[in-house]
Design a protein around this motif. Structure first.
Motif, PDB file in Angstrom:
ATOM      1  N   GLU A 132      -3.358  -9.310   5.517  1.00 57.36           N
ATOM      2  CA  GLU A 132      -1.727  -9.561   5.138  1.00 57.36           C
ATOM      3  C   GLU A 132      -1.304 -10.715   6.306  1.00 57.36           C
ATOM      4  N   LYS A 133      -0.198 -11.550   5.604  1.00 55.12           N
ATOM      5  CA  LYS A 133       0.359 -12.451   6.382  1.00 55.12           C
ATOM      6  C   LYS A 133       1.329 -11.714   6.913  1.00 55.12           C
ATOM      7  N   THR A 134       1.388 -12.008   8.502  1.00 57.81           N
ATOM      8  CA  THR A 134       2.586 -11.352   9.164  1.00 57.81           C
ATOM      9  C   THR A 134       3.521 -12.492   9.859  1.00 57.81           C
ATOM     10  N   GLU A 135       4.371 -11.860  10.656  1.00 57.83           N
ATOM     11  CA  GLU A 135       5.430 -12.989  11.309  1.00 57.83           C
ATOM     12  C   GLU A 135       4.780 -13.785  12.336  1.00 57.83           C
ATOM     13  N   LYS A 136       3.791 -13.142  12.926  1.00 58.21           N
ATOM     14  CA  LYS A 136       3.076 -13.869  14.146  1.00 58.21           C
ATOM     15  C   LYS A 136       1.639 -14.573  13.486  1.00 58.21           C
ATOM     16  N   GLY A 137       1.436 -14.123  12.188  1.00 54.99           N
ATOM     17  CA  GLY A 137      -0.009 -14.774  11.823  1.00 54.99           C
ATOM     18  C   GLY A 137      -0.555 -14.196  10.760  1.00 54.99           C
ATOM     19  N   PHE A 138      -1.627 -13.508  10.929  1.00 53.28           N
ATOM     20  CA  PHE A 138      -2.291 -12.586   9.985  1.00 53.28           C
ATOM     21  C   PHE A 138      -2.791 -11.280  10.702  1.00 53.28           C
ATOM     22  N   SER A 139      -3.095 -10.380   9.727  1.00 56.71           N
ATOM     23  CA  SER A 139      -3.608  -8.933  10.089  1.00 56.71           C
ATOM     24  C   SER A 139      -4.613  -8.671   9.078  1.00 56.71           C
ATOM     25  N   ALA A 140      -5.568  -7.731   9.557  1.00 56.01           N
ATOM     26  CA  ALA A 140      -6.494  -6.927   8.583  1.00 56.01           C
ATOM     27  C   ALA A 140      -6.823  -5.885   9.220  1.00 56.01           C
ATOM     28  N   GLU A 141      -7.187  -4.816   8.211  1.00 56.87           N
ATOM     29  CA  GLU A 141      -7.834  -3.517   8.425  1.00 56.87           C
ATOM     30  C   GLU A 141      -9.176  -3.413   7.407  1.00 56.87           C
ATOM     31  N   VAL A 142     -10.040  -2.981   8.198  1.00 53.11           N
ATOM     32  CA  VAL A 142     -11.297  -2.848   7.624  1.00 53.11           C
ATOM     33  C   VAL A 142     -11.959  -1.426   8.175  1.00 53.11           C
ATOM     34  N   VAL A 143     -12.512  -0.514   7.235  1.00 47.39           N
ATOM     35  CA  VAL A 143     -13.162   0.564   7.389  1.00 47.39           C
ATOM     36  C   VAL A 143     -14.821   0.409   7.241  1.00 47.39           C
ATOM     37  N   PHE A 144     -15.318   0.844   8.639  1.00 46.64           N
ATOM     38  CA  PHE A 144     -16.823   0.772   8.597  1.00 46.64           C
ATOM     39  C   PHE A 144     -17.422   2.455   8.254  1.00 46.64           C
ATOM     40  N   ASP A 145     -18.395   2.331   7.336  1.00 45.53           N
ATOM     41  CA  ASP A 145     -18.923   3.738   6.980  1.00 45.53           C
ATOM     42  C   ASP A 145     -19.933   3.826   8.132  1.00 45.53           C
ATOM     43  N   ILE A 146     -19.962   4.940   8.653  1.00 49.70           N
ATOM     44  CA  ILE A 146     -20.978   5.348   9.978  1.00 49.70           C
ATOM     45  C   ILE A 146     -21.674   6.572   9.581  1.00 49.70           C
TER      46      ILE A 146
END
Length: 146
Positions: A132-146
């Motif tokens: 996502e684009k945010t007010e301060k730049g960008f963010s991302a969420e990622v899930v890793f299968d363990i």
């Protein structure tokens, strides 16, 4: 500025990466993934010298194409994870040469390793993926299968 934090997740690992630019999100997420794995080698980034890399730093070119920017991040991290397994390397930074919404041309930077002391990441998933684009730049969420 780029960074990552671990988020609570039932059976897997989830990270939240933030950065000023899209390019830096790729670096923050890569760093987060390999920090979770805890390689047997210290980071190849020399903290004192900023952007200068140590002599034993390995550079590996990568090109990825995907349907959108979120899928591109997952596919990039998946390729880095695959290369880490094939070449016994750990990557802690990436230089982005070109980035569009559907393609990435970059260079992974890392070191040879003899193994990992943290969790074994089996796969990078699309589950709960956010970019996502945010007010301060960008963010991302990622899930890793363990």
């Amino acid at each position: 500025m780029q960074q990552f934090t671990l988020l609570s997740h039932t059976a897997d690992i989830k990270i939240h990466a933030t950065a000023d630019t899209k390019e830096q999100i790729f670096s923050a997420a890569l760093h987060g993934m390999f920090c979770c794995m805890r390689s047997s080698h210290e980071f190849c980034r020399d903290d004192v010298a900023g952007d200068r890399f140590l002599d034993n730093c390995i550079e590996r070119p990568v090109k990825v194409e995907s349907g959108d920017i979120g899928a591109l991040l997952v596919d990039f991290l998946s390729l880095a994870l695959s290369y880490a397994d094939v070449y016994d390397e750990a990557y802690f930074d990436v230089t982005v040469n070109e980035l569009t919404e559907t393609s990435l041309d970059a260079t992974l930077k890392g070191v040879k390793v003899e193994g990992y002391d943290g969790v074994e990441i089996k796969a990078v998933t699309y589950h709960d993926l956010k970019f996502e684009k945010t007010e301060k730049g960008f963010s991302a969420e990622v899930v890793f299968d363990i």
